[in-house]
Design an enzyme around this catalytic site. Structure first.
Site, PDB file in Angstrom:
ATOM      1  N   TYR A  20      18.832  -5.066   3.559  1.00 54.71           N
ATOM      2  CA  TYR A  20      19.147  -5.271   4.963  1.00 54.71           C
ATOM      3  C   TYR A  20      20.367  -6.165   5.080  1.00 54.71           C
ATOM      4  O   TYR A  20      20.313  -7.338   4.810  1.00 54.71           O
ATOM      5  CB  TYR A  20      17.951  -5.899   5.701  1.00 54.71           C
ATOM      6  CG  TYR A  20      17.338  -4.917   6.643  1.00 54.71           C
ATOM      7  CD1 TYR A  20      16.107  -4.337   6.376  1.00 54.71           C
ATOM      8  CD2 TYR A  20      18.012  -4.527   7.796  1.00 54.71           C
ATOM      9  CE1 TYR A  20      15.574  -3.403   7.237  1.00 54.71           C
ATOM     10  CE2 TYR A  20      17.479  -3.584   8.658  1.00 54.71           C
ATOM     11  CZ  TYR A  20      16.260  -3.033   8.371  1.00 54.71           C
ATOM     12  OH  TYR A  20      15.723  -2.110   9.221  1.00 54.71           O
ATOM     13  N   TYR A  38       8.574   1.489   8.862  1.00 55.22           N
ATOM     14  CA  TYR A  38       9.499   1.353   9.979  1.00 55.22           C
ATOM     15  C   TYR A  38      10.470   2.523  10.030  1.00 55.22           C
ATOM     16  O   TYR A  38      10.893   2.947  11.098  1.00 55.22           O
ATOM     17  CB  TYR A  38      10.240   0.018   9.855  1.00 55.22           C
ATOM     18  CG  TYR A  38      11.233  -0.214  10.957  1.00 55.22           C
ATOM     19  CD1 TYR A  38      12.592  -0.094  10.705  1.00 55.22           C
ATOM     20  CD2 TYR A  38      10.823  -0.554  12.240  1.00 55.22           C
ATOM     21  CE1 TYR A  38      13.510  -0.307  11.704  1.00 55.22           C
ATOM     22  CE2 TYR A  38      11.738  -0.765  13.244  1.00 55.22           C
ATOM     23  CZ  TYR A  38      13.083  -0.636  12.977  1.00 55.22           C
ATOM     24  OH  TYR A  38      14.000  -0.844  13.970  1.00 55.22           O
ATOM     25  N   LYS A  39      10.822   3.075   8.856  1.00 57.81           N
ATOM     26  CA  LYS A  39      11.755   4.190   8.797  1.00 57.81           C
ATOM     27  C   LYS A  39      11.060   5.543   8.893  1.00 57.81           C
ATOM     28  O   LYS A  39      11.633   6.567   8.555  1.00 57.81           O
ATOM     29  CB  LYS A  39      12.584   4.101   7.520  1.00 57.81           C
ATOM     30  CG  LYS A  39      13.527   2.898   7.593  1.00 57.81           C
ATOM     31  CD  LYS A  39      14.740   3.090   6.747  1.00 57.81           C
ATOM     32  CE  LYS A  39      15.774   2.008   7.025  1.00 57.81           C
ATOM     33  NZ  LYS A  39      16.566   2.236   8.232  1.00 57.81           N
ATOM     34  N   ARG A  58      28.397   1.062  12.336  1.00 59.23           N
ATOM     35  CA  ARG A  58      27.361   0.920  11.320  1.00 59.23           C
ATOM     36  C   ARG A  58      26.504   2.169  11.366  1.00 59.23           C
ATOM     37  O   ARG A  58      26.570   2.948  12.322  1.00 59.23           O
ATOM     38  CB  ARG A  58      26.517  -0.332  11.546  1.00 59.23           C
ATOM     39  CG  ARG A  58      25.825  -0.402  12.884  1.00 59.23           C
ATOM     40  CD  ARG A  58      25.032  -1.710  12.999  1.00 59.23           C
ATOM     41  NE  ARG A  58      23.998  -1.776  11.992  1.00 59.23           N
ATOM     42  CZ  ARG A  58      22.758  -1.303  12.174  1.00 59.23           C
ATOM     43  NH1 ARG A  58      22.414  -0.764  13.318  1.00 59.23           N
ATOM     44  NH2 ARG A  58      21.875  -1.405  11.194  1.00 59.23           N
ATOM     45  N   ASN A 117      22.537   3.779  10.821  1.00 63.51           N
ATOM     46  CA  ASN A 117      21.094   3.550  10.785  1.00 63.51           C
ATOM     47  C   ASN A 117      20.440   4.840  10.325  1.00 63.51           C
ATOM     48  O   ASN A 117      20.951   5.907  10.658  1.00 63.51           O
ATOM     49  CB  ASN A 117      20.628   3.299  12.226  1.00 63.51           C
ATOM     50  CG  ASN A 117      19.802   2.066  12.338  1.00 63.51           C
ATOM     51  OD1 ASN A 117      19.901   1.169  11.525  1.00 63.51           O
ATOM     52  ND2 ASN A 117      18.983   2.042  13.375  1.00 63.51           N
ATOM     53  N   HIS A 142      15.943  -6.686  19.010  1.00 66.27           N
ATOM     54  CA  HIS A 142      15.868  -6.450  17.573  1.00 66.27           C
ATOM     55  C   HIS A 142      14.738  -7.199  16.915  1.00 66.27           C
ATOM     56  O   HIS A 142      14.618  -7.216  15.703  1.00 66.27           O
ATOM     57  CB  HIS A 142      17.200  -6.803  16.913  1.00 66.27           C
ATOM     58  CG  HIS A 142      18.268  -5.825  17.266  1.00 66.27           C
ATOM     59  ND1 HIS A 142      19.240  -6.091  18.194  1.00 66.27           N
ATOM     60  CD2 HIS A 142      18.477  -4.570  16.846  1.00 66.27           C
ATOM     61  CE1 HIS A 142      20.023  -5.037  18.315  1.00 66.27           C
ATOM     62  NE2 HIS A 142      19.582  -4.101  17.508  1.00 66.27           N
ATOM     63  N   GLU A 195      21.813   7.626  12.708  1.00 69.33           N
ATOM     64  CA  GLU A 195      22.529   7.185  13.904  1.00 69.33           C
ATOM     65  C   GLU A 195      23.849   6.571  13.463  1.00 69.33           C
ATOM     66  O   GLU A 195      23.852   5.557  12.773  1.00 69.33           O
ATOM     67  CB  GLU A 195      21.740   6.115  14.651  1.00 69.33           C
ATOM     68  CG  GLU A 195      20.521   6.632  15.375  1.00 69.33           C
ATOM     69  CD  GLU A 195      19.753   5.508  16.075  1.00 69.33           C
ATOM     70  OE1 GLU A 195      20.144   4.329  15.948  1.00 69.33           O
ATOM     71  OE2 GLU A 195      18.765   5.829  16.742  1.00 69.33           O
TER      72      GLU A 195
END
Lengths: 211, 315, 325
Positions: free
Chosen positions: C18, C304-305, C207, C209, C177, C253
């Site tokens: 991360y 989470y993913k 960035r 995601n 967040h 994303e």
């Protein structure tokens, strides 16, 4: 996602309100909105430490929250001058709802003094610990109050219905199912909290079939 | 992150005995970048060593055909304002693209602008903005009667929203009480000499304005620290890299063919972390912890520099 | 059929960490299947279909568009920024010209045009944010700087994944967040916000995601959970290995963060892309990298993913496809 109650690690970094002890800040004037007797008591305790001569306006409401209360809080906040500090004292859900109204009218976090007389999970803050001041925002949380379990427990909360986009009061622990009075949908109370709505997100129940 | 902008002087207009307005256009005749109100433009007035002075842009900032800055000649200063005052129409000027450090608060209910002397310049830009978008503002402008740049222009722009004062005492007679009767949600802005900024800050504090309600612009401050040339010695290969004032350590290393991984090039991602074997570091990143910075063992070459003349890197 | 050659494959290393992973926008990046990244907006072959899907979602749920009168200048700033970018990046499809506050916009893809005055809402059929939002494939979020923080105040979001824009509108960057595992402990969002607050006018960063989901559902928002959750739950219970290959998608994303030039607001653009596992597996380098990353991913991050229980089956699927080549 719907499994809202996780261990302490997960809740630590969420948007759930956290409370820290603070003192009454100096101000050019004070507005105190008190929700319920305990709220009135705690606001009074704080204001007793104010500098004499600083004007104080106090308004007392019942411990709950409704449209009339929201309108009156809005009117009072709208009449404030720069230099004010606005004390909001009462159960967490009323305080957060009043804070949302104040912020919506342009009050800055620094101008709000939030005092929770009851926290979700039951019970009042420990004696001597004022639980006043800005609720700790995620990532900057200082002086964590209680454990994940404590914050997750059954208590008066406001729940946001995804379908109606309205919030309503409910007695629930995180992960419980409640019913939306607007559309009768069953909703699971999630740990995600929105300050502008002053409510926890309610997922439609019955969707998470596999688990 | 500081793009250079080749400009040319289109016009020079005297505004007062020691205040000149420069009108600057793109040297190639092309469009100029737009900018928020309150932005400043850096003018490079010397190379070797690299010296850039920043001046507030007085225009609206919305698709401008030209930039206007008003510059006070400062006697006994380092020479930047003297250089500006000798410019003539047609002269080329190397500028740095506008940076915004003093923008209006979008959600303020009301804006209280306080300007002292040449500090009027960014607030003129704010006043134009509020006239365009219908903001509720009042501008308090204190200046010496013989040096009140833009006063007439402001009178027609602001009408009764302008309060002009010939000096500090007259200003405070009005401003002091005004600070105690603004509605919640008013944003306060001040630009001018250090003494005025200190006084307004102190008055706001004693009237218990929340800190976030006050935005100040001090003059002579540039957004980043000064960039001074230095040498980087690469201990493992024995190479020497000269870092000029106009480039970052990362750029100099890349220019010399030294491979350093990088990503954001802005001091936030941590990708270019490089070990340091000697030399104090001027840390300008957001990645290293306070301990790491104090240890002097790491540097983020995309933004940080040597604090002295030389750095030794374990490369 | 998915276009692989411009797919923004998100993994550049074999291990996952991360970080703020912000980098300058508009920079071309080569991949094992092609390249991406030169443009900040995108109007690909799926443009019309995405525009139509957005219109359908907005009709059903107008609450996905949130306006803020105080951010009107930022709305016009957004409109101008996106019109200029589209016209510059796809000159055969879009035209934008502006003089003395009057603007002309032509959208050849949709067959529409507009002549209007910048800043005057009476000259457009709807507000500027909505007007341009309905003509781009990216979700738009506008952030305002106040109290030393970024607030999410306005935007148009129809393709959210795992969040609800109407629920969080008005919150701060940090509050939104909050529910991201590990990242907060690593200080990622504090640094990211500090970086965004220092962006100069006109700067554009980006960035990437990524997450997994069953079925190629664009609107994966918390608002639409009633639509996508039951099929997703059934999939988890019943999917065959072939289903996994065909119906599990890598959702990427590509986000851009732009400091707008006149209003100083921060514009957040989110372009959502899909790649089915079967298609991903056709690029050996991607399959290998993904296997390596998934193998070591901590459980909370994997969940989470969108992986969770799917993870071993996804890894298995990729390995089998590689062995078959």
């Amino acid at each position: 996602m719907t499994n809202a109650v996780h261990g302490d690690g997960r809740l630590r970094w969420t948007s759930v309100p956290r409370w820290t002890a603070a003192e009454l800040p100096a101000a050019a004037s004070y507005l105190a909105c008190c929700f319920g007797d305990a709220g009135q008591q705690r606001a009074g305790d704080l204001l007793a430490t104010a500098d004499p001569g600083v004007p104080v306006r106090t308004a007392v409401f019942a411990a709950g929250w409704d449209a009339a209360t929201a309108a009156e809080v809005g009117r009072l906040v709208g009449d404030c001058y720069a230099g004010v500090r606005i004390i909001l004292a009462g159960p967490e859900s009323a305080v957060m709802s009043a804070a949302a109204v104040a912020r919506g009218l342009g009050a800055a976090g620094e101008e709000l003094v939030l005092v929770a007389t009851e926290l979700p999970g039951g019970g009042a803050p420990a004696k001597g610990e004022h639980d006043t001041g800005r609720d700790g925002t995620v990532g900057h949380g200082t002086g964590e109050h209680g454990t994940g379990e404590h914050v997750a427990g059954r208590a008066g909360r406001r729940v946001f219905c995804a379908a109606c986009r309205q919030s309503f009061p409910a007695e629930a622990a995180l992960g419980d199912v409640v019913t939306c009075p607007g559309c009768a949908a069953g909703l699971i109370v999630d740990y995600r909290f929105s300050r502008p709505h002053a409510a926890y997100f309610g997922w439609p129940a019955g969707l998470d079939l596999h688990r | 992150m500081s793009a250079s902008l080749p400009l040319a002087v289109a016009q020079v207009t005297p505004l007062a005995a020691d205040v000149r307005q420069l009108t600057l256009v793109a040297r190639d005749g092309g469009p100029l970048p737009s900018h928020p109100p309150g932005s400043h433009l850096g003018l490079r007035w010397r190379r070797e060593p690299d010296r850039v002075n920043s001046y507030s842009l007085t225009g609206d900032g919305d698709a401008p055909a030209a930039y206007t800055v008003s510059v006070l000649r400062v006697p006994g200063g380092s020479g930047g304002s003297a250089w500006v005052h000798q410019l003539r129409a047609g002269d080329p000027v190397d500028a740095v693209a506008p940076r915004s450090t003093f923008a209006p608060a979008a959600k303020a209910r009301r804006h209280l602008l306080v300007a002292g002397g040449i500090g009027i310049t960014p607030l003129l830009s704010h006043a134009r903005w509020h006239r365009r978008w219908g903001g509720d503002f009042t501008l308090y402008y204190a200046s010496r009667p013989e040096r009140a740049p833009h006063l007439e222009e402001l009178r027609s722009l602001c009408g009764p929203r302008l309060r002009a004062y010939p000096g500090r005492d007259a200003l405070w007679a009005d401003l002091g009480p005004a600070l105690r009767r603004q509605p919640l949600g008013t944003q306060l802005y001040v630009c001018g000499p250090a003494g005025l900024i200190e006084a307004v800050t102190a008055a706001a504090k004693s009237a218990h304005w929340a800190g976030s309600r006050l935005r100040c612009e001090a003059f002579g401050v540039s957004a980043d620290g000064p960039r001074v040339p230095f040498r980087a010695s690469l201990v493992l290969t024995g190479r020497q890299v000269a870092v000029a004032a106009g480039e970052t350590l990362l750029e100099a290393l890349e220019r010399d063919g030294v491979a350093v991984p990088s990503q954001c090039r802005g001091g936030v991602c941590g990708e270019c972390r490089t070990p340091v074997s000697a030399g104090p570091v001027d840390h300008r990143d957001l990645v290293l912890s306070a301990q790491e910075k104090a240890s002097g063992q790491w540097i983020m070459p995309c933004v940080s520099r040597a604090a002295g003349d030389e750095l030794e890197l374990s490369l | 059929m998915t276009e692989l050659s411009d797919f923004p494959f998100p993994l550049t290393k074999d291990a996952y960490a991360y970080t703020a992973n912000l980098e300058p926008g508009g920079v071309r990046r080569e991949t094992a299947a092609g390249a991406w990244g030169e443009t900040i907006t995108r109007a690909g072959p799926d443009y019309e279909q995405l525009i139509e899907e957005r219109a359908r979602i907005l009709k059903q749920d107008p609450g996905r568009l949130i306006r803020d009168p105080a951010l009107a200048p930022a709305g016009w700033d957004t409109l101008r920024y996106l019109m200029r970018r589209l016209a510059a990046d796809y000159p055969a499809d879009f035209e934008y010209a502006e003089a003395a506050g009057r603007a002309r916009w032509v959208n050849h893809r949709l067959g529409t045009s507009a002549d209007f005055t910048l800043g005057d809402p009476a000259t457009l059929p709807c507000g500027p944010l909505e007007f341009i939002g309905r003509q781009v494939v990216e979700d738009l979020v506008l952030l305002d700087e106040r109290e030393g923080q970024l607030y999410v105040d306005a935007g148009l979001v129809t393709f959210a994944s795992g969040w609800s824009f109407p629920f969080v509108a008005g919150s701060t960057f940090q509050e939104i967040h909050g529910p991201v595992p590990r990242a907060n402990a690593a200080g990622v969002f504090t640094r990211a916000e500090a970086f965004l607050l220092r962006l100069p006018p006109g700067a554009a960063y980006r960035r990437v995601n990524w997450a997994f989901q069953p079925y190629r559902v664009l609107d994966h928002s918390m608002d639409a959970a009633g639509d996508w959750m039951p099929p997703a739950a059934r999939f988890l219970g019943e999917a065959t290995d072939d289903d996994i290959a065909r119906h599990v998608y890598l959702r990427v994303e590509l986000q851009h963060l732009i400091r707008l030039e006149t209003s100083a607001a921060v514009l957040f653009l989110i372009d959502t892309r899909f790649l089915a596992l079967a298609d991903l597996a056709r690029v050996p380098a991607w399959a290998a990298r993904l296997c390596a990353v998934l193998a070591d991913l901590p459980d909370d991050v994997a969940e989470y993913k969108g992986l969770g229980e799917l993870r071993p089956r996804v890894i298995d699927c990729l390995r089998r496809r590689r062995a078959a080549d």
